[in-house]
Structures are given as C-alpha cells and as structure tokens.
Write a protein that holds these residues in place. Structure first.
Motif, PDB file in Angstrom:
ATOM      1  N   GLY A 118      32.464  45.959  41.300  1.00 40.45           N
ATOM      2  CA  GLY A 118      31.213  45.246  41.271  1.00 40.45           C
ATOM      3  C   GLY A 118      30.198  46.495  41.493  1.00 40.45           C
ATOM      4  O   GLY A 118      29.192  46.715  40.833  1.00 40.45           O
ATOM      5  N   ILE A 119      30.449  47.467  42.484  1.00 34.42           N
ATOM      6  CA  ILE A 119      29.696  48.651  42.553  1.00 34.42           C
ATOM      7  C   ILE A 119      29.921  49.466  40.917  1.00 34.42           C
ATOM      8  O   ILE A 119      28.951  50.091  40.664  1.00 34.42           O
ATOM      9  CB  ILE A 119      30.471  49.560  43.592  1.00 34.42           C
ATOM     10  N   ALA A 120      30.783  49.695  40.626  1.00 37.02           N
ATOM     11  CA  ALA A 120      31.140  50.408  39.174  1.00 37.02           C
ATOM     12  C   ALA A 120      30.083  49.683  38.132  1.00 37.02           C
ATOM     13  O   ALA A 120      29.299  50.350  37.356  1.00 37.02           O
ATOM     14  CB  ALA A 120      32.314  50.455  38.747  1.00 37.02           C
ATOM     15  N   ASN A 121      30.525  48.376  38.134  1.00 32.82           N
ATOM     16  CA  ASN A 121      29.388  47.562  37.137  1.00 32.82           C
ATOM     17  C   ASN A 121      28.042  47.813  37.382  1.00 32.82           C
ATOM     18  O   ASN A 121      27.040  47.941  36.456  1.00 32.82           O
ATOM     19  CB  ASN A 121      29.759  46.026  37.342  1.00 32.82           C
ATOM     20  N   GLY A 122      27.433  47.819  38.880  1.00 29.70           N
ATOM     21  CA  GLY A 122      26.327  47.946  39.182  1.00 29.70           C
ATOM     22  C   GLY A 122      25.318  49.137  38.627  1.00 29.70           C
ATOM     23  O   GLY A 122      24.303  48.981  38.375  1.00 29.70           O
ATOM     24  N   PHE A 123      26.018  50.271  38.175  1.00 32.20           N
ATOM     25  CA  PHE A 123      25.367  51.319  37.575  1.00 32.20           C
ATOM     26  C   PHE A 123      25.057  51.141  36.155  1.00 32.20           C
ATOM     27  O   PHE A 123      23.813  51.800  35.814  1.00 32.20           O
ATOM     28  CB  PHE A 123      26.377  52.755  37.582  1.00 32.20           C
ATOM     29  N   VAL A 124      25.535  50.016  35.635  1.00 28.71           N
ATOM     30  CA  VAL A 124      24.987  49.793  34.364  1.00 28.71           C
ATOM     31  C   VAL A 124      24.278  48.449  34.368  1.00 28.71           C
ATOM     32  O   VAL A 124      23.222  48.327  33.863  1.00 28.71           O
ATOM     33  CB  VAL A 124      26.168  49.541  33.297  1.00 28.71           C
ATOM     34  N   SER A 125      24.531  47.430  35.151  1.00 30.41           N
ATOM     35  CA  SER A 125      23.925  46.048  35.118  1.00 30.41           C
ATOM     36  C   SER A 125      22.615  46.226  35.887  1.00 30.41           C
ATOM     37  O   SER A 125      21.735  45.577  35.350  1.00 30.41           O
ATOM     38  CB  SER A 125      24.854  45.272  36.311  1.00 30.41           C
ATOM     39  N   GLY A 126      22.361  47.246  36.664  1.00 31.93           N
ATOM     40  CA  GLY A 126      21.109  47.188  37.373  1.00 31.93           C
ATOM     41  C   GLY A 126      20.084  47.603  36.163  1.00 31.93           C
ATOM     42  O   GLY A 126      19.059  46.847  36.029  1.00 31.93           O
ATOM     43  N   ALA A 176      28.602  44.161  45.114  1.00 34.03           N
ATOM     44  CA  ALA A 176      29.825  44.625  46.074  1.00 34.03           C
ATOM     45  C   ALA A 176      30.403  43.204  46.552  1.00 34.03           C
ATOM     46  O   ALA A 176      31.617  42.769  46.697  1.00 34.03           O
ATOM     47  CB  ALA A 176      29.515  45.429  46.730  1.00 34.03           C
ATOM     48  N   ILE A 177      29.206  42.509  47.254  1.00 35.60           N
ATOM     49  CA  ILE A 177      29.582  41.356  47.933  1.00 35.60           C
ATOM     50  C   ILE A 177      30.134  40.145  46.963  1.00 35.60           C
ATOM     51  O   ILE A 177      31.075  39.634  47.276  1.00 35.60           O
ATOM     52  CB  ILE A 177      28.335  40.732  48.782  1.00 35.60           C
ATOM     53  N   GLY A 178      29.282  40.035  45.741  1.00 34.80           N
ATOM     54  CA  GLY A 178      29.578  38.893  45.037  1.00 34.80           C
ATOM     55  C   GLY A 178      31.223  39.048  44.327  1.00 34.80           C
ATOM     56  O   GLY A 178      31.679  38.360  44.235  1.00 34.80           O
ATOM     57  N   TYR A 179      31.005  40.244  43.616  1.00 38.15           N
ATOM     58  CA  TYR A 179      32.392  40.561  42.900  1.00 38.15           C
ATOM     59  C   TYR A 179      33.526  40.442  44.043  1.00 38.15           C
ATOM     60  O   TYR A 179      34.651  40.143  43.401  1.00 38.15           O
ATOM     61  CB  TYR A 179      32.347  41.680  41.907  1.00 38.15           C
ATOM     62  N   GLY A 180      33.453  40.880  45.057  1.00 36.56           N
ATOM     63  CA  GLY A 180      34.469  40.773  45.928  1.00 36.56           C
ATOM     64  C   GLY A 180      35.022  39.371  46.185  1.00 36.56           C
ATOM     65  O   GLY A 180      36.397  39.378  46.064  1.00 36.56           O
ATOM     66  N   ALA A 181      34.167  38.495  46.202  1.00 38.29           N
ATOM     67  CA  ALA A 181      34.298  37.026  46.575  1.00 38.29           C
ATOM     68  C   ALA A 181      35.005  36.517  45.299  1.00 38.29           C
ATOM     69  O   ALA A 181      35.802  35.780  45.053  1.00 38.29           O
ATOM     70  CB  ALA A 181      33.060  36.234  47.062  1.00 38.29           C
ATOM     71  N   TYR A 182      34.275  37.000  44.358  1.00 36.92           N
ATOM     72  CA  TYR A 182      34.582  36.382  42.818  1.00 36.92           C
ATOM     73  C   TYR A 182      35.893  36.809  42.287  1.00 36.92           C
ATOM     74  O   TYR A 182      36.360  35.677  41.962  1.00 36.92           O
ATOM     75  CB  TYR A 182      33.504  37.127  41.853  1.00 36.92           C
ATOM     76  N   PHE A 183      36.502  37.937  42.353  1.00 41.65           N
ATOM     77  CA  PHE A 183      37.485  38.043  42.024  1.00 41.65           C
ATOM     78  C   PHE A 183      38.850  37.750  43.107  1.00 41.65           C
ATOM     79  O   PHE A 183      39.680  37.538  42.546  1.00 41.65           O
ATOM     80  CB  PHE A 183      37.733  39.785  41.574  1.00 41.65           C
ATOM     81  N   TRP A 184      38.370  37.899  44.174  1.00 38.47           N
ATOM     82  CA  TRP A 184      39.328  37.289  45.152  1.00 38.47           C
ATOM     83  C   TRP A 184      39.858  35.876  44.908  1.00 38.47           C
ATOM     84  O   TRP A 184      40.916  35.409  44.858  1.00 38.47           O
ATOM     85  CB  TRP A 184      38.931  37.637  46.517  1.00 38.47           C
ATOM     86  N   ALA A 185      38.555  35.063  44.612  1.00 36.30           N
ATOM     87  CA  ALA A 185      38.820  33.740  44.323  1.00 36.30           C
ATOM     88  C   ALA A 185      39.724  33.252  43.002  1.00 36.30           C
ATOM     89  O   ALA A 185      40.579  32.695  42.968  1.00 36.30           O
ATOM     90  CB  ALA A 185      37.573  32.988  44.134  1.00 36.30           C
ATOM     91  N   TYR A 186      39.343  34.204  42.166  1.00 41.42           N
ATOM     92  CA  TYR A 186      39.848  33.973  40.642  1.00 41.42           C
ATOM     93  C   TYR A 186      41.510  34.341  40.703  1.00 41.42           C
ATOM     94  O   TYR A 186      42.405  33.757  40.331  1.00 41.42           O
ATOM     95  CB  TYR A 186      39.168  34.877  39.677  1.00 41.42           C
ATOM     96  N   GLU A 187      41.517  35.543  41.327  1.00 45.03           N
ATOM     97  CA  GLU A 187      43.188  36.163  41.422  1.00 45.03           C
ATOM     98  C   GLU A 187      43.962  35.076  42.292  1.00 45.03           C
ATOM     99  O   GLU A 187      45.178  35.039  41.946  1.00 45.03           O
ATOM    100  CB  GLU A 187      42.962  37.621  41.821  1.00 45.03           C
ATOM    101  N   SER A 188      43.260  34.722  43.280  1.00 42.12           N
ATOM    102  CA  SER A 188      44.123  33.876  44.108  1.00 42.12           C
ATOM    103  C   SER A 188      44.577  32.468  43.363  1.00 42.12           C
ATOM    104  O   SER A 188      45.668  32.037  43.614  1.00 42.12           O
ATOM    105  CB  SER A 188      43.218  33.495  45.306  1.00 42.12           C
ATOM    106  N   LEU A 189      43.469  31.947  42.677  1.00 41.39           N
ATOM    107  CA  LEU A 189      43.723  30.735  42.131  1.00 41.39           C
ATOM    108  C   LEU A 189      44.904  30.941  41.057  1.00 41.39           C
ATOM    109  O   LEU A 189      45.800  30.152  40.651  1.00 41.39           O
ATOM    110  CB  LEU A 189      42.530  30.261  41.549  1.00 41.39           C
TER     111      LEU A 189
END
Length: 285
Positions: A118-126, A176-189
C-alpha cells in the motif's frame, strides 16, 4: 521474464479491470464527498443528476488519468506484495515453519506485506487520485483543465511537483492500513480454499477469485490562486471538516463506495490471478 516483471504485468491487468468496472461508482462517490452538504439527498439522486445534466459518458469523466495511473499503482502494489511474500516464504523455510514451501504465512506477515504494498502504491496513487478528482469535480462549462496532462501542467506551474502530492500523508496512512487488511483478508480466504479442497492456487475457480476479492474490499482542496488553500495540512483538514460539517461528513459517499467495492475489487483480483496464472504457467510461482 523475471518474477517481478510478471507480477507488474499481471497487476496492470488487474488495475485496468478495476478502473473500467469501478469508475462510474467512483465518480458518484467523489461528487457526493466534495459537494456542499445537502447538495444530494443520496447516491441515486446524485447519479440521476449526473446522467441528466452531463450524459452517460460523464460517469467515465477523468478515466484516462486512473486508467494510466491505476494500472501502474496496482502493478506496483502486487509486485511489492508478491516480492514480500517470497521473502517471508524463504524466511519461513529457514526457520522450519510455514509448511514445505514456507507459504503458510502468519497473519502478521500478510498484514505487513499488504501495508508495504500500500505504501509503495501510495507514491503513485496520491498524485493520480488528485488529478482524477480535479477532473471529476470540475464544471462542464468552462472547465479549468482540458485533461489530465493539462491539469498536471497547470498545477506544477503554480505549485511545483509538491503540488501534485497534496494530502499525501493521509494517502500513505490510508493505503498502509487499508491494504494491510485488504490483502490479509484475500490471502487468508485463498489459503482457506486451498486447504479445504486440497488444491493448488491455480485450480481455484475464477468465480471464487472474484468472490474473495469482493470480500476483501480521499480529500480535495482548493487550488486556484484566487481562493487560495482551504486546508493547510491533513490534520487541519480533519479539524475543519469536523467543526464545520460534523462527523457525518467523513462518511459522505460511503454507499457508492460500498457498492463499488465488490465489483472493482473482484475485477482487480480476477485480472491479476488470470494474468498471473498465464504468465507463470509451467514455472514455480
């Protein structure tokens, strides 16, 4: 082709699908978030007014910016995610945990991998979201910007490169917060499905990928010289909005966001998984 290049390519596919599916919902969300309080009674009225006053193509206003940028954003986030997962897998093997391939990640590892992505993505997404929102919210008559490149030129002309990164602190925190939860949920499923059916990741049906992606699933300011800056910092923005519009202002546009989420996120993971499977066919992921 290196694994990083494959991850970047697969991520681009996911990003393109995300934009095409989610853009109409996103413009309704942005209009509701940036309009003065009371402008719209709800999502349906907002969408109806856009359709009536600006036509159906208005729902894809500002699409060029995210189509170019989000593809890059999603490719970066998946590349960082997969690289971090490979690092953790190697660490797990060394420590004798995480299964024979080290890929039975802990929840903390998945959250950290997602946060870094998420942080890496943020440099472009912002900057990309900044330009997109400028284009989505500008008036149809005498718009200040002719397109994304014109917006970049005018903003940097007035404020320099830092002008494109307004609100970046909030962006990094959100990503950081959003993608931490986002990928945790997806990978866990995904891991749960693999264990439940005793199948490799590649054999999980596309329908399940969309479903899991769906289950796993911004702030503007005045930039004209005449009116000046409305918010000085992220904290100042939060305090001002809370004081003038109340706590409900932070959830304005939530309904279209929630409706958009399963479609856009499902499409993102579908695009990534299918492209990744094709690129990695016959080789170890």
């Amino acid at each position: 082709m290196s694994k990083t290049v494959k991850d970047l390519t697969a991520g681009t596919g996911g990003g393109i699908l995300q934009v095409l599916v989610g853009q109409p919902f996103d413009i309704v969300k942005v209009r509701m978030q940036t309009a003065p309080k009371g402008t719209y009674s709800g999502m349906v009225q907002c969408a109806t007014r856009i359709l009536k006053n600006e036509g159906p193509l208005a729902f894809y206003k500002g699409t060029l910016s995210p189509l170019l940028g989000i593809g890059v954003c999603v490719s970066i986030q998946f590349a960082v995610l997969e690289s971090t997962k490979r690092y953790f897998a190697a660490q797990n093997i060394q420590r004798g945990r995480g299964g024979p391939d080290g890929k039975e990640y802990t929840g903390g590892q998945l959250v950290l991998a997602g946060a870094l992505a998420g942080i890496a993505n943020g440099f472009v997404s912002g900057p990309v979201e900044h330009i997109r929102i400028r284009l989505q919210t500008q008036p149809s008559v005498n718009p200040p910007y002719a397109g994304p490149f014109d917006a970049v030129r005018k903003i940097t002309g007035l404020y320099g490169i830092p002008g494109l990164f307004k609100g970046q602190t909030a962006t990094f925190a959100r990503e950081a917060i959003g993608y931490g939860a986002y990928f945790w949920a997806y990978e866990s499923l995904m891991r749960w499905e693999m264990k439940r059916k005793n199948i490799p990741r590649e054999e999980i049906p596309a329908t399940k990928t969309v479903l899991f992606g769906a289950a796993a699933g911004y702030a503007t300011d005045d930039f004209t010289p005449e009116t000046g800056r409305k918010y000085q910092t992220t904290l100042h923005c939060i305090k001002t909005v809370l004081k003038t519009e109340g706590g409900s202002a932070f959830s304005r546009g939530l309904v279209p966001t929630l409706i958009r989420s399963p479609f856009a996120n499902g499409a993102t993971f579908l695009g990534f998984e299918l492209a990744s499977r094709w690129l990695y066919a016959g080789s170890e992921h």
